[in-house]
Design an enzyme around this catalytic site. Structure first.
Site, short mmCIF file in Angstrom:
data_model
loop_
_atom_site.label_atom_id
_atom_site.label_comp_id
_atom_site.label_asym_id
_atom_site.label_seq_id
_atom_site.Cartn_x
_atom_site.Cartn_y
_atom_site.Cartn_z
N GLY A 89 22.60 11.53 -31.30
CA GLY A 89 22.17 12.16 -30.07
C GLY A 89 22.68 11.46 -28.82
O GLY A 89 22.91 12.10 -27.79
N ALA A 90 22.89 10.16 -28.92
CA ALA A 90 23.39 9.41 -27.77
C ALA A 90 24.79 9.87 -27.39
O ALA A 90 25.15 9.90 -26.21
CB ALA A 90 23.38 7.92 -28.06
N GLY B 253 0.81 -1.20 0.00
CA GLY B 253 0.00 0.00 0.00
C GLY B 253 0.85 1.26 0.00
O GLY B 253 1.95 1.31 -0.55
N GLY B 254 0.33 2.29 0.68
CA GLY B 254 1.03 3.57 0.72
C GLY B 254 2.40 3.50 1.34
O GLY B 254 3.26 4.33 1.05
#
Length: 531
Positions: free
Chosen positions: A421-422, A186-187
């Site tokens: 771009g890499a 859960g949280g």
């Protein structure tokens, strides 16, 4: 049994002198240390799990632990809680030493209320988190709890909110390490996600927002707890966990090792240790480890072993996004963060997961004054519909943003391929690398020679009597003109082309020069990184 002891001791206190009161104190302390019952301890051990105090003893230097609020008890009423008020309220908090340096810790005691968090339990954690931040020392949480204490309702949930707020406030200020040694559902799972590092133990620790029963009820899918949120899932598939081990002893020993490579806080540098590995040690074997042929794979981990002190390093997220290596190591005793493409997996390309993995690691290094060394051999970003639709543009930009934003010393070494771009993203000189070196085998270009020739000489190839021969000729021309090893050096895009065997010495001397690097950051509240 606990309440009987307490009531009896109160009666003694009313009639006793100071010696009697001290004796009573020691009796209560003994009860606190013993825990709820022998049977509860045996049940914990039967699951293959240590108790909270046994875990703390493994984490901290011998006899260094100082507990905070061991006598704390909850004040909740209803659902039978008023008759069950054990000391510590299910969480042990305090501070001690790891290799002589102060570390704060809290550990859930599963033997008490299943380690569930109530109001008093949460207040103890809040206090130790505040103390860690004020003292400027790392915080380690040993998690083994069943979530919020349902009997205390919204008060328990508010306790989690206080933890999350403090996790965020301490982020980038002190190292925060979460060690998962039991369930976390859960949280509660969001606190580890907000910390710098997450450790898990196979078979005994699990993390998930909704458990298997809820998953089955909502989606019809059947799965076990480990299959849904076990150590291997989070260390290899989701990327939530940075480390996974087979047993608690090994896991906690590795937490100690990690702490030895981190500073106490963001105002200090990581510990520098004496080094017996010669600074000028040549690594001739690197010439054989890395093939000159850019299409042939090799294991970048072996390159790292050759360069760093004594071949030792700690890889972060080893099982997730394996096409990128992120590791902590030492060069001449000085801690460095290493980011390296891994040609043996997906040819070392950058994809969504590798970009996110690298970005988080670079941010961590920058936050805690750890210089970054980038070893580059990247053919580009992974193409494909799945990558584009999955957001490779914004998620790949996370790595770019992290590098551009980093102010620690940054050195890049281009071993072989560095395309498109890499190349820019992997800490090129153009985005702020302090120094950029290349091996004689480097190929820096917009794309590979084959692809470039097909685009530039498309008409020549199509018109040729022998298109394949023409293509081979044009590829050779393109390589000789734009991809020879010294093209970038001639234009000042790399600072030097170096002998691979001298990489260790070059890095050490460069890091020593950059030791006192200072950058004035622009005035702003904070950046807005791509998400």
């Amino acid at each position: 049994m606990v309440n009987d002891l307490v009531h009896a001791s109160i009666e003694v206190t009313e009639a006793a002198d100071s010696h009697g009161q001290v004796a009573e104190l020691h009796a209560i302390r003994a009860q606190v240390l013993a825990g709820p019952s022998e049977r509860a301890t045996e049940a914990q051990h039967a699951k293959g799990k240590l108790t909270a105090r046994e875990r703390i003893a493994l984490l901290l230097d011998e006899d260094s632990f100082r507990e905070v609020e061991p006598l704390r008890r909850h004040r909740a009423q209803g659902f039978g809680l008023e008759s069950k008020k054990p000391y510590t309220d299910g969480v042990i908090t305090g501070w001690g030493k790891v290799e002589g340096r102060t570390v704060f810790v809290y550990a859930h005691d599963f033997r008490i209320f299943g380690g569930a968090l109530g109001e008093a339990h949460a207040q103890k954690i809040h206090k130790i988190m505040d103390m860690a931040l004020a003292a400027g020392a790392p915080l380690v949480s040993l998690n083994d709890g069943a979530g919020a204490r349902i009997q205390e309702g919204v008060s328990a949930l508010a306790g989690y909110g206080g933890i999350f707020q403090r996790n965020t406030k301490a982020s980038g200020v002190i190292p925060q390490i979460s060690v998962m040694l039991g369930p976390c559902a859960g949280g509660a799972a969001y606190s580890p996600a907000l910390t710098d590092f997450v450790f898990m133990v196979r078979e005994t620790s699990q993390m998930f927002i909704t458990g298997p029963d809820v998953v089955k009820a909502v989606t019809g899918e059947e799965i076990t707890q480990n299959g849904l949120g076990g150590a291997d899932v989070h260390s290899g598939t989701s990327g939530v966990a940075h480390f996974a081990y087979d047993d608690e002893e090994t896991c906690i020993a590795e937490v100690r090792y990690l702490l030895s490579m981190l500073p106490q806080n963001n105002r200090e540098y990581p510990p520098c240790v004496p080094c017996t590995d010669p600074q000028t040690r040549r690594s001739e074997v690197l010439l054989d480890l890395v093939p000159a042929d850019g299409s042939r794979p090799y294991d970048m981990a072996k390159v790292i072993e050759e360069i760093v002190d004594d071949g030792e390093y700690l890889e972060v997220h080893e099982r997730w996004a394996r096409n990128l290596i992120c590791a902590l190591a030492r060069l001449n005793g000085m801690v460095v963060g290493i980011v390296a493409n891994q040609p043996s997996t997906l040819a070392g390309v950058l994809d969504i997961e590798a970009s996110e993995k690298g970005a988080r690691f670079v941010q961590m290094c920058d936050a805690f004054n750890i210089p970054i060394v980038t070893l580059e051999d990247v053919p580009g970003f992974l193409p494909g519909v799945g990558q584009e639709h999955g957001g490779i543009i914004r998620r790949g930009a996370k790595l770019l943003y992290a590098y551009c934003n980093a102010t620690v010393p940054r050195i890049s070494v281009i071993l072989r391929k560095a395309y498109g771009g890499a190349y820019i993203v992997m800490d090129s000189q153009s985005i702020g690398a302090d120094l950029s070196f290349a091996w004689p085998t480097n190929e820096i270009a917009v794309m590979g020679a084959e692809g470039a020739a097909n685009v530039i000489f498309r008409r020549d190839i199509a018109a040729a009597e022998d298109p394949e021969a023409m293509r081979a000729q044009k590829i050779k021309e393109y390589k000789s003109e734009l991809m020879h090893p010294y093209y970038a050096a001639e234009r000042g895009l790399v600072d030097d082309v170096i002998d691979p065997a001298e990489t260790r010495e070059v890095l050490i001397r460069s890091l020593d020069m950059l030791r006192n690097k200072h950058v004035d950051a622009p005035a702003r509240k904070h950046g807005n990184p791509p998400q």
